[in-house]
Design a protein around this motif. Structure first.
Motif, short mmCIF file in Angstrom:
data_model
loop_
_atom_site.label_atom_id
_atom_site.label_comp_id
_atom_site.label_asym_id
_atom_site.label_seq_id
_atom_site.Cartn_x
_atom_site.Cartn_y
_atom_site.Cartn_z
N MET A 559 -18.10 29.71 -6.05
CA MET A 559 -17.21 28.92 -7.06
C MET A 559 -17.51 29.77 -8.22
O MET A 559 -16.52 30.19 -9.13
CB MET A 559 -17.19 27.51 -7.16
N PHE A 560 -18.65 29.97 -8.44
CA PHE A 560 -18.51 30.67 -9.62
C PHE A 560 -18.32 32.25 -9.79
O PHE A 560 -17.77 32.35 -10.88
CB PHE A 560 -20.47 30.82 -9.88
N ILE A 561 -18.41 32.47 -9.22
CA ILE A 561 -17.93 33.31 -8.66
C ILE A 561 -16.87 34.21 -8.92
O ILE A 561 -15.60 35.27 -9.44
CB ILE A 561 -18.57 35.23 -7.78
N PHE A 565 -16.06 33.25 -13.13
CA PHE A 565 -16.42 34.87 -13.34
C PHE A 565 -14.78 35.74 -13.18
O PHE A 565 -14.47 36.84 -13.41
CB PHE A 565 -17.42 35.66 -12.94
N GLU A 566 -13.91 35.75 -12.20
CA GLU A 566 -12.98 35.49 -11.25
C GLU A 566 -13.43 36.76 -11.11
O GLU A 566 -12.19 38.17 -11.52
CB GLU A 566 -11.99 36.04 -12.33
N LEU A 567 -14.06 37.42 -10.37
CA LEU A 567 -14.69 38.76 -9.86
C LEU A 567 -13.83 39.30 -8.95
O LEU A 567 -13.49 40.29 -9.58
CB LEU A 567 -15.97 38.34 -9.32
N GLY A 568 -12.81 38.85 -8.24
CA GLY A 568 -12.05 39.36 -7.24
C GLY A 568 -10.77 39.66 -8.64
O GLY A 568 -10.23 40.82 -7.71
N ARG A 569 -10.12 38.90 -8.83
CA ARG A 569 -9.05 39.45 -10.36
C ARG A 569 -9.93 40.56 -10.62
O ARG A 569 -9.31 41.47 -10.86
CB ARG A 569 -8.80 38.54 -11.18
N ARG A 570 -10.95 40.62 -10.98
CA ARG A 570 -11.55 41.25 -12.12
C ARG A 570 -11.26 42.95 -11.50
O ARG A 570 -11.56 44.46 -11.80
CB ARG A 570 -12.96 41.31 -12.67
N ILE A 571 -12.31 42.29 -10.41
CA ILE A 571 -12.39 44.16 -9.26
C ILE A 571 -10.61 44.52 -8.73
O ILE A 571 -10.32 45.27 -8.72
CB ILE A 571 -13.18 44.18 -8.15
N ILE A 614 -9.50 46.04 1.17
CA ILE A 614 -10.11 45.15 1.07
C ILE A 614 -10.00 44.61 -0.58
O ILE A 614 -9.91 43.25 -1.09
CB ILE A 614 -11.60 46.04 -0.17
N LEU A 615 -8.83 45.34 -0.82
CA LEU A 615 -8.50 44.65 -2.43
C LEU A 615 -7.36 43.36 -2.02
O LEU A 615 -6.26 43.38 -3.38
CB LEU A 615 -8.00 46.60 -2.99
N GLU A 616 -6.57 43.46 -0.90
CA GLU A 616 -4.91 42.66 -0.76
C GLU A 616 -5.55 41.11 -1.67
O GLU A 616 -4.87 40.93 -1.67
CB GLU A 616 -5.31 42.70 0.71
N ASP A 617 -6.56 41.13 -1.33
CA ASP A 617 -6.81 39.56 -1.10
C ASP A 617 -8.37 39.23 -2.70
O ASP A 617 -9.40 40.21 -1.73
CB ASP A 617 -7.31 38.98 0.08
N ARG A 618 -7.76 38.45 -3.10
CA ARG A 618 -8.90 38.46 -4.19
C ARG A 618 -10.26 37.60 -3.39
O ARG A 618 -11.20 37.73 -4.11
CB ARG A 618 -8.02 37.41 -5.26
N ALA A 619 -9.31 36.11 -2.75
CA ALA A 619 -10.80 36.19 -1.66
C ALA A 619 -11.96 36.43 -1.74
O ALA A 619 -13.13 36.23 -1.09
CB ALA A 619 -10.22 34.53 -1.32
N TYR A 620 -11.04 37.48 -0.67
CA TYR A 620 -11.84 38.30 0.15
C TYR A 620 -13.17 39.19 -0.34
O TYR A 620 -14.27 39.21 -0.42
CB TYR A 620 -10.36 39.12 0.80
N ILE A 621 -12.21 39.76 -1.79
CA ILE A 621 -12.73 39.99 -2.85
C ILE A 621 -14.22 39.04 -3.33
O ILE A 621 -15.82 40.15 -3.13
CB ILE A 621 -12.45 41.35 -3.93
N SER A 622 -14.51 38.51 -3.67
CA SER A 622 -15.13 37.94 -4.27
C SER A 622 -16.27 37.33 -3.26
O SER A 622 -16.76 36.97 -3.28
CB SER A 622 -14.79 36.46 -4.77
N LEU A 694 -18.94 29.27 3.62
CA LEU A 694 -18.66 28.52 2.60
C LEU A 694 -17.75 29.33 1.85
O LEU A 694 -16.90 29.03 0.03
CB LEU A 694 -19.62 28.86 1.52
N ALA A 695 -17.21 30.91 2.24
CA ALA A 695 -15.91 30.78 1.27
C ALA A 695 -14.97 30.48 1.85
O ALA A 695 -14.02 30.34 1.35
CB ALA A 695 -15.79 32.86 2.43
N MET A 696 -15.02 29.26 2.44
CA MET A 696 -13.94 28.16 2.68
C MET A 696 -13.33 27.64 1.22
O MET A 696 -12.12 27.23 1.12
CB MET A 696 -13.72 27.28 3.57
N VAL A 697 -14.56 27.23 0.22
CA VAL A 697 -14.37 27.07 -0.82
C VAL A 697 -13.36 27.28 -1.73
O VAL A 697 -12.86 27.08 -2.24
CB VAL A 697 -15.57 26.15 -1.69
N ILE A 698 -13.30 28.73 -1.30
CA ILE A 698 -13.09 29.50 -2.87
C ILE A 698 -11.82 29.92 -1.78
O ILE A 698 -10.49 31.04 -2.45
CB ILE A 698 -13.02 31.10 -2.85
N GLY A 699 -10.97 29.46 -0.75
CA GLY A 699 -9.49 29.88 -0.45
C GLY A 699 -9.64 30.10 0.90
O GLY A 699 -8.32 31.48 1.18
#
Lengths: 757, 245
Positions: A559-561, A565-571, A614-622, A694-699
């Motif tokens: 959840m932090f990432i 931190f929004e790592l998915g968006r930042r990448i 990989i870049l399609e989905d932010r949650a995927y990246i995160s 646990l990736a389900m918590v970030i959708g």
């Protein structure tokens, strides 16, 4: 949902005199005598029967290439198959056919082709137009309509011998009218590729086909009904494959992506039907026996049957019985498989990332470089380090140039000569200088002390200049442990300051003696030793990393990432900027496909949007990063343990034949360590698979989340979680089997205790 | 008298933690000479050996190879080590590599030979230690004596100027010692310069040109191999008699 008994795509369907027919790819043709419950399939030739029409006690089927078969009913369940009809002499392709009698029909095709078959030969009735004609429909043996590209509408009143142009509404004058249906002498419908529904009615003495209007779609109901609807506008959001008009105002529409819709008021309100198969199924045709009974056919032999089309407004087609396990599995399996694929994707990338990080960290942790080595470096070595990246760059370029030179010269028969890396020469000179310095003056204590003092000053300056920012956070007492979150930058700067002070103290106190210092505590006899020169900076960095990731829960890291931190968006954002649609157009290859793929179909709604990679989905990246970073910390310790298990003599032996430290690590230590740590690494990889839930918590729509979604629809809790568990077991067990195989395969003969099978 | 190939002068080593293992050891090894270092456990023999090729950095002292000081940062330690072969007590073969790859690893990655050339050289060396028939075996499948002979071949392949043997037979069963000693003896007769740390007093007596007896980090007695039969110092006499018991 009916068991059709075939897997072929079904492309067309007809209902005639109580019998149902379905036709599909590879010449497949099926018949049902009981209203679509049971089907018998047979092969009529090998063509894909894309088009069909029924009437006059006959069914005509045709392929796009022009092959035609007429099936003539001669009694209850019996028919004559006329497969000796000459093929349509089309120049390009046949787009539609319509019967004008039991043995006569009209076919239309690309570039304005119209062919009329009078039972013996085909007559060219083309109008000389160039637009592709897409659909044809006859009311009886005389009156017929054709629709086509660019708003083309043609009408005939003499069985297709002569045709006249009709006007389509202005709004669709450039649209392709893909379907037309001449339902009765007072009503005809047509539909465009954009989903405009056109209607023509008999007005006074003006017959159907002269005046067309666009149906205003008031509401579009999604599957399942309820009170939610979308305002429709003048078109549907779907490209409809088939339209079956079953009353003056009643019609069934079928299309790709599970689109099956019913309208009871000529298109004003269109309600999409719940379907018992995947939402990805493409429906190609609908055939209705009467207003209520009929079938819809589609990809992979899907046949859906209804007995109450329109009886209930929102639930036209058979609803799945989720209490029936077979039907439940049929419904949920595709979601589970989607989830399985999604899980596998993050797991694969996560393992790769974790393993790379693990190897790097474990090398850092075991590296013997200490502050003593740092202090002993001299300026030439520092310059050498700074030059190394440039050297690598040159080396890469030179390798290519030398390769080309080699090819050219050997091609011309000249003696081969390769270019030297100029920086390489510089570096070797620097190394010699540094060696001379090291020999003559092994340690420049003044310089080290000077550097230490500078570091000390910098450290204090750093701390005091950033303390104000921490103070500005208004923290009280123990609340200060949250300072790293309140002001990450200043906290990092203070840490840097502390590190600089420690380095500064050590360096400034250097007197050339790097041994351990014993300190006596006051007057007491208690003694403790400090070994400041033994501090290993690389080890410290790796330790900080592993400590952070091993001492916080993975779910919080997720959840932090992702959210924090929004790592998915930042990448994703800079990534998509870099690999943008225009750039990848024409440059796409399998590597960029891993990174991102775009929808390149200009007709699609998603045109120009990322649909894969990989870049399609932010949650995927995160998710990849959260799993990889976390697993890296654990894998690091596993690999480090394996390195520690290699006898120290192996390093000595490697060094004794002249290999340097990195060579020995690469050629001697690591190959053995990785073999040793296959079992614990397997443990870690299985853990990673299980942790991926646990990736389900970030959708992220991995398998556990899919399970929750299935439950939301079906309420079958036991079955769903059971199936999710089995799916996980299948992945992890096959992974474990693979690792067992790998362990056996890479086993060093004669080494280790063999525990048997 | 010719210049010594290997010369150790005033070598001292204090381990981290304060153990003073070597307290000023000096000796020279001439070309073609074989020197045996004997002494009880913990007397600093192995430390001296490791300090020569800097697997352990000596605290003080000078080590010269062919007159060139090698224990300074100026000397390229990796190339120096490739000129000094070393054989370990516990073999330390690379367990994941076949015999032939064990021997050719250094040739490929240190000498920069091509793979084929390196294998050719490796085969010659393996022939010399009589291990040519086991080139494709893994070390785990060899007997101790065979392992040690492969280890000798690995060191020999680099064409070293000096060979260091660190108790090459201590980890072997008595019946396997013979073949290894025979190999080392053969090397000595061919004129290989070598320093052997050993507990095999008989071997030292037969093969070594000179014997160095170490006790508590210092050279207690030094002389031709005949000193084994007629030790001068009391300590060496006590050591020899304890071994002979």
């Amino acid at each position: 949902m009916v068991d059709s008994g075939t897997e072929s795509d079904l492309l067309s369907a007809e209902a005639l005199n109580g019998e149902m027919w379905a036709f599909g790819t590879g010449g497949i043709a099926g018949k049902s005598l009981d209203g679509g419950l049971t089907w018998q399939f047979d092969n009529f030739g090998t063509h894909d029967w894309t088009h069909s029409d029924s009437g006059f006690d006959s069914i005509a089927i045709a392929s796009t290439s022009g092959a035609v078969i007429i099936i003539e009913e001669i009694g209850e369940g019996e028919e004559d198959i006329h497969d000796d009809i000459p093929p349509v002499p089309t120049q390009e392709r046949v787009n539609a056919i319509a019967l004008t009698g039991s043995q006569s029909l009209v076919a239309v095709g690309h570039s304005g082709e119209i062919w009329q078959f009078d039972g013996v030969t085909w007559n060219n009735r083309s109008m000389g137009g160039v637009e592709d004609l897409l659909s044809i429909s006859f009311l009886d043996s005389n009156a017929g309509l054709i629709s086509g590209q660019g708003g083309t509408i043609l009408a005939t009143s003499d069985g297709g011998v002569t045709w006249d142009y009709r006007d389509a509404p202005n709004e669709v004058s450039s649209s392709n009218i893909s379907l037309v249906e001449y339902y009765s002498d007072i009503r005809a419908y047509a539909i465009t590729e954009q989903g405009h529904i056109l209607k023509s009615s008999k007005q006074g003495s003006v017959s159907v086909g002269f005046v067309w209007s666009i149906v205003e779609i008031e509401r579009e109901y999604p599957p399942g009904g309820g009170d939610d609807f979308l305002p429709g506008g003048i078109d549907l959001d779907y490209q409809v494959n088939s339209m079956e008009v079953i009353g003056q105002f009643k019609m069934v529409l079928a299309g790709p992506k599970g689109y099956l819709a019913l309208s009871l008021d000529g298109g004003n309100i269109v309600s999409q039907q719940m379907i018992p198969v995947s939402n990805e199924t493409s429906f190609h045709a609908v055939a209705m026996q009467d207003g209520f009974n009929g079938v819809a056919v589609g990809d992979d032999g899907v046949i859906l049957r209804t007995e109450n089309a329109g009886a209930e407004e929102f639930v036209g087609f058979e609803v799945i019985d989720f209490n029936d396990f077979g039907q439940f599995v049929d419904y949920s399996k595709e979601r589970l498989i989607d989830g399985l694929v999604a899980t596998a994707k993050i797991v694969l990338f996560g393992i790769a990332m974790g393993f790379s990080i693990g190897i790097i960290l474990s090398m850092l942790k075991t590296s013997p470089t200490s502050l003593k080595n740092v202090a002993q470096t001299n300026r030439f070595q520092l310059i050498t380090f700074a030059l190394l990246p440039f050297w690598a760059l040159f080396q890469l370029a030179l390798a290519i140039i030398n390769g080309i030179l080699l090819l050219l010269r050997s091609g011309l028969g000249l003696p081969t000569k390769s270019l030297e890396n100029p920086i390489g020469i510089q570096i070797s000179e620097l190394r010699q200088k540094s060696a001379q310095i090291a020999a003559n003056k092994p340690l420049n204590i003044t310089a080290i002390r000077l550097v230490g003092s500078v570091l000390l000053v910098l450290g204090f300056f750093q701390i005091f200049s950033t303390l104000d920012e921490i103070r500005a956070l208004n923290l009280d007492g123990w609340e200060h442990i949250y300072a790293p979150v309140g002001s990450p930058a200043s906290f990092a700067l203070i840490l840097l300051g502390i590190a600089l002070i420690i380095l500064g103290v050590v360096f400034a106190s250097c007197n050339g003696d790097f041994s351990i210092k014993d300190l006596h505590w006051g007057a007491s006899k208690r003694k403790f030793s400090i070994n400041p020169w033994g501090i290993r900076p690389l080890n410290t960095i790796a330790t900080v990393y592993t400590d952070i990731f091993r001492n916080t829960p993975l779910i919080v890291q997720f959840m932090f990432i992702h959210f924090g931190f929004e790592l998915g968006r930042r990448i994703q954002e800079p990534g998509l900027e870099l690999f943008n649609f225009d750039y990848l157009e024409g440059h796409a290859n399998f590597l960029t496909n891993i990174i991102v793929t775009y929808d390149t179909n200009p007709d699609s709604l998603a045109y120009g949007r990322p649909i894969g990679g990989i870049l399609e989905d932010r949650a995927y990246i995160s998710a990849i990063f959260a799993l990889g970073l976390n697993s890296g910390a654990y894998q690091c310790e596993t690999i480090r343990g394996a390195i520690a298990a290699i006898p120290s003599g192996q390093m000595e032996a490697g060094r004794s034949i002249g290999l340097n430290y990195m060579q020995t690590m690469r050629l001697v230590i690591m190959p053995q360590a990785v073999r040793i740590c296959i079992p614990p690494l397997g443990n870690e990889m299985v853990n990673l698979v299980l942790n991926s839930s646990l990736a389900m918590v970030i959708g992220y729509a991995e398998i556990t989340r899919q399970g929750k979604l299935i439950i939301a629809t079906t309420f079958q809790i036991f079955w769903t979680w059971g199936m999710v568990m089995i799916s996980y077991f299948v992945i992890t067990w096959s992974l474990a089997l693979f690792l067992r195989y790998l362990e056996e395969k890479t086993r060093i003969p004669g080494l280790g205790i063999s525990g048997g099978a | 008298m010719s210049d010594p190939i290997l010369s150790v002068k005033d070598m001292e080593k204090t381990y981290v933690g304060g153990v003073h293992a070597v307290r000023g050891v000096s000796f020279d090894v001439l070309e073609g000479e074989s020197l045996a270092i004997i002494g009880s456990s913990g007397s600093g023999k192995s430390t001296v050996l490791r300090c020569i090729n800097r697997l352990i950095e000596p605290t003080k002292g000078v080590v010269r190879l062919k007159g060139e000081q090698i224990n300074t940062p100026a000397s390229n330690i990796n190339s120096v080590r490739s000129r000094i072969g070393m054989v370990f007590q516990s073999f330390e073969l690379f367990a994941h590599l076949k015999v032939i790859d064990n021997v050719s690893l250094g040739l490929i990655h240190v000498r920069g030979m091509s793979r084929d050339k390196a294998r050719e050289v490796a085969k010659q060396v393996l022939d010399r230690v009589d291990m040519l028939d086991r080139t494709d075996a893994y070390p785990g499948n060899l007997s101790g004596g065979q392992k040690q002979r492969v280890a000798i071949a690995r060191a020999l392949a680099m064409k070293p100027e000096v060979m260091l043997f660190d108790e090459p037979t201590s980890a072997l069963d008595p019946e396997l010692i013979g073949s290894v000693l025979e190999t080392i003896r053969g090397l000595a007769e061919e004129g290989m310069t070598m320093v052997v740390v050993t507990h095999e007093i008989g071997f030292a007596r037969d093969v070594a040109d000179r014997v160095l007896y170490m006790d508590e980090g210092v050279v207690a007695e030094e002389g031709p191999s005949s000193i084994i039969d007629e030790p001068k110092s009391e300590r060496m006499r006590a050591f020899l008699s304890s071994i002979n018991e």
